[in-house]
Design a protein around this motif. Structure first.
Motif, PDB file in Angstrom:
ATOM      1  N   ARG A  70       0.852  -1.362   0.052  1.00  0.00           N
ATOM      2  CA  ARG A  70       0.157   0.026   0.087  1.00  0.00           C
ATOM      3  C   ARG A  70       0.880   1.308   0.001  1.00  0.00           C
ATOM      4  O   ARG A  70       0.530   2.170  -0.805  1.00  0.00           O
ATOM      5  N   ILE A  71       1.853   1.352   0.631  1.00  0.00           N
ATOM      6  CA  ILE A  71       2.958   2.301   0.726  1.00  0.00           C
ATOM      7  C   ILE A  71       3.534   2.664  -0.496  1.00  0.00           C
ATOM      8  O   ILE A  71       3.517   3.778  -1.156  1.00  0.00           O
ATOM      9  N   LEU A  79       1.368   6.668  -6.894  1.00  0.00           N
ATOM     10  CA  LEU A  79       0.065   7.677  -7.104  1.00  0.00           C
ATOM     11  C   LEU A  79       0.437   9.037  -7.036  1.00  0.00           C
ATOM     12  O   LEU A  79       0.272   9.842  -7.910  1.00  0.00           O
ATOM     13  N   VAL A  80       1.106   9.392  -5.965  1.00  0.00           N
ATOM     14  CA  VAL A  80       1.637  10.845  -5.593  1.00  0.00           C
ATOM     15  C   VAL A  80       2.615  11.266  -6.564  1.00  0.00           C
ATOM     16  O   VAL A  80       2.489  12.320  -7.204  1.00  0.00           O
ATOM     17  N   GLY A  81       3.447  10.311  -7.083  1.00  0.00           N
ATOM     18  CA  GLY A  81       4.266  10.666  -8.047  1.00  0.00           C
ATOM     19  C   GLY A  81       3.666  10.969  -9.440  1.00  0.00           C
ATOM     20  O   GLY A  81       4.222  11.694 -10.169  1.00  0.00           O
ATOM     21  N   THR A 102      -9.635  15.509 -12.211  1.00  0.00           N
ATOM     22  CA  THR A 102     -10.369  14.913 -11.254  1.00  0.00           C
ATOM     23  C   THR A 102      -9.847  13.367 -11.159  1.00  0.00           C
ATOM     24  O   THR A 102      -9.579  12.951  -9.876  1.00  0.00           O
ATOM     25  N   ILE A 103      -9.184  12.723 -12.142  1.00  0.00           N
ATOM     26  CA  ILE A 103      -8.667  11.379 -11.873  1.00  0.00           C
ATOM     27  C   ILE A 103      -7.282  11.789 -11.066  1.00  0.00           C
ATOM     28  O   ILE A 103      -6.785  11.134 -10.043  1.00  0.00           O
ATOM     29  N   GLY A 104      -6.662  12.899 -11.086  1.00  0.00           N
ATOM     30  CA  GLY A 104      -5.407  13.062 -10.239  1.00  0.00           C
ATOM     31  C   GLY A 104      -5.972  13.442  -8.557  1.00  0.00           C
ATOM     32  O   GLY A 104      -5.206  12.870  -7.882  1.00  0.00           O
ATOM     33  N   ILE A 105      -6.982  13.818  -8.689  1.00  0.00           N
ATOM     34  CA  ILE A 105      -7.425  14.312  -7.297  1.00  0.00           C
ATOM     35  C   ILE A 105      -8.030  12.793  -6.558  1.00  0.00           C
ATOM     36  O   ILE A 105      -7.722  12.439  -5.330  1.00  0.00           O
ATOM     37  N   ILE A 106      -8.508  12.142  -7.408  1.00  0.00           N
ATOM     38  CA  ILE A 106      -8.881  10.669  -7.004  1.00  0.00           C
ATOM     39  C   ILE A 106      -7.745   9.962  -6.555  1.00  0.00           C
ATOM     40  O   ILE A 106      -7.679   9.250  -5.478  1.00  0.00           O
ATOM     41  N   ALA A 107      -6.623  10.236  -7.207  1.00  0.00           N
ATOM     42  CA  ALA A 107      -5.524   9.288  -7.079  1.00  0.00           C
ATOM     43  C   ALA A 107      -4.737  10.006  -5.858  1.00  0.00           C
ATOM     44  O   ALA A 107      -4.417   9.027  -5.050  1.00  0.00           O
ATOM     45  N   LEU A 108      -5.150  11.067  -5.359  1.00  0.00           N
ATOM     46  CA  LEU A 108      -4.256  11.589  -4.382  1.00  0.00           C
ATOM     47  C   LEU A 108      -5.065  11.062  -3.033  1.00  0.00           C
ATOM     48  O   LEU A 108      -4.658  10.715  -1.933  1.00  0.00           O
ATOM     49  N   VAL A 109      -6.517  11.073  -3.413  1.00  0.00           N
ATOM     50  CA  VAL A 109      -7.342  10.536  -2.201  1.00  0.00           C
ATOM     51  C   VAL A 109      -7.096   8.924  -1.769  1.00  0.00           C
ATOM     52  O   VAL A 109      -7.007   8.784  -0.563  1.00  0.00           O
ATOM     53  N   VAL A 110      -7.150   8.129  -2.901  1.00  0.00           N
ATOM     54  CA  VAL A 110      -6.682   7.038  -2.850  1.00  0.00           C
ATOM     55  C   VAL A 110      -5.259   6.834  -1.995  1.00  0.00           C
ATOM     56  O   VAL A 110      -5.258   5.892  -1.145  1.00  0.00           O
ATOM     57  N   ALA A 111      -4.335   7.474  -2.437  1.00  0.00           N
ATOM     58  CA  ALA A 111      -2.923   7.559  -2.038  1.00  0.00           C
ATOM     59  C   ALA A 111      -3.019   7.691  -0.464  1.00  0.00           C
ATOM     60  O   ALA A 111      -2.435   6.766   0.338  1.00  0.00           O
ATOM     61  N   GLY A 112      -3.888   8.752  -0.183  1.00  0.00           N
ATOM     62  CA  GLY A 112      -4.041   9.120   1.361  1.00  0.00           C
ATOM     63  C   GLY A 112      -4.516   8.039   2.266  1.00  0.00           C
ATOM     64  O   GLY A 112      -4.100   7.697   3.283  1.00  0.00           O
ATOM     65  N   THR A 137      -4.187   3.804   6.097  1.00  0.00           N
ATOM     66  CA  THR A 137      -4.463   2.525   6.454  1.00  0.00           C
ATOM     67  C   THR A 137      -3.415   1.760   6.916  1.00  0.00           C
ATOM     68  O   THR A 137      -3.290   0.873   7.673  1.00  0.00           O
ATOM     69  N   SER A 138      -2.215   2.031   6.072  1.00  0.00           N
ATOM     70  CA  SER A 138      -0.817   1.063   6.179  1.00  0.00           C
ATOM     71  C   SER A 138      -0.252   1.448   7.574  1.00  0.00           C
ATOM     72  O   SER A 138       0.637   0.849   8.197  1.00  0.00           O
ATOM     73  N   LEU A 139      -0.209   2.973   7.873  1.00  0.00           N
ATOM     74  CA  LEU A 139       0.252   3.333   8.781  1.00  0.00           C
ATOM     75  C   LEU A 139      -0.442   2.792  10.549  1.00  0.00           C
ATOM     76  O   LEU A 139       0.351   2.641  11.417  1.00  0.00           O
ATOM     77  N   VAL A 140      -1.643   2.579  10.373  1.00  0.00           N
ATOM     78  CA  VAL A 140      -2.457   2.073  11.500  1.00  0.00           C
ATOM     79  C   VAL A 140      -2.532   0.716  11.516  1.00  0.00           C
ATOM     80  O   VAL A 140      -2.915   0.062  12.349  1.00  0.00           O
TER      81      VAL A 140
END
Length: 67
Positions: A13-14, A20-22, A32-42, A47-50
């Motif tokens: 996931r990381i 995606l951020v890159g 819009t696709i870029g914003i969705i990619a950032l949200v998914v990356a976030g 979720t991987s951190l917790v």
């Protein structure tokens, strides 16, 4: 909140989040696709951190090894 993600799932996931951020900042994904990619990356990063994925709970999935 019980941990339900294993180490390999967290690393995957990381890596996906970083890709995606890159892609967003190199302007491969825009609008819009870029914003969705950032949200998914976030979401992937959080979720991987917790070590917990709410969707895994809904579907009864656990990738964490039993100890």
């Amino acid at each position: 909140m019980k941990k339900n993600m294993g180490n390999s799932d967290r690393v995957f996931r990381i890596i996906v989040a970083a890709i995606l951020v890159g892609l967003y900042f190199s302007e491969v994904l825009t609008g819009t696709i870029g914003i969705i990619a950032l949200v998914v990356a976030g979401i992937f990063a959080l979720t991987s951190l917790v070590s917990f994925c709410p969707l895994y709970t809904l579907f009864g999935i656990k990738t964490k090894a039993k100890t």
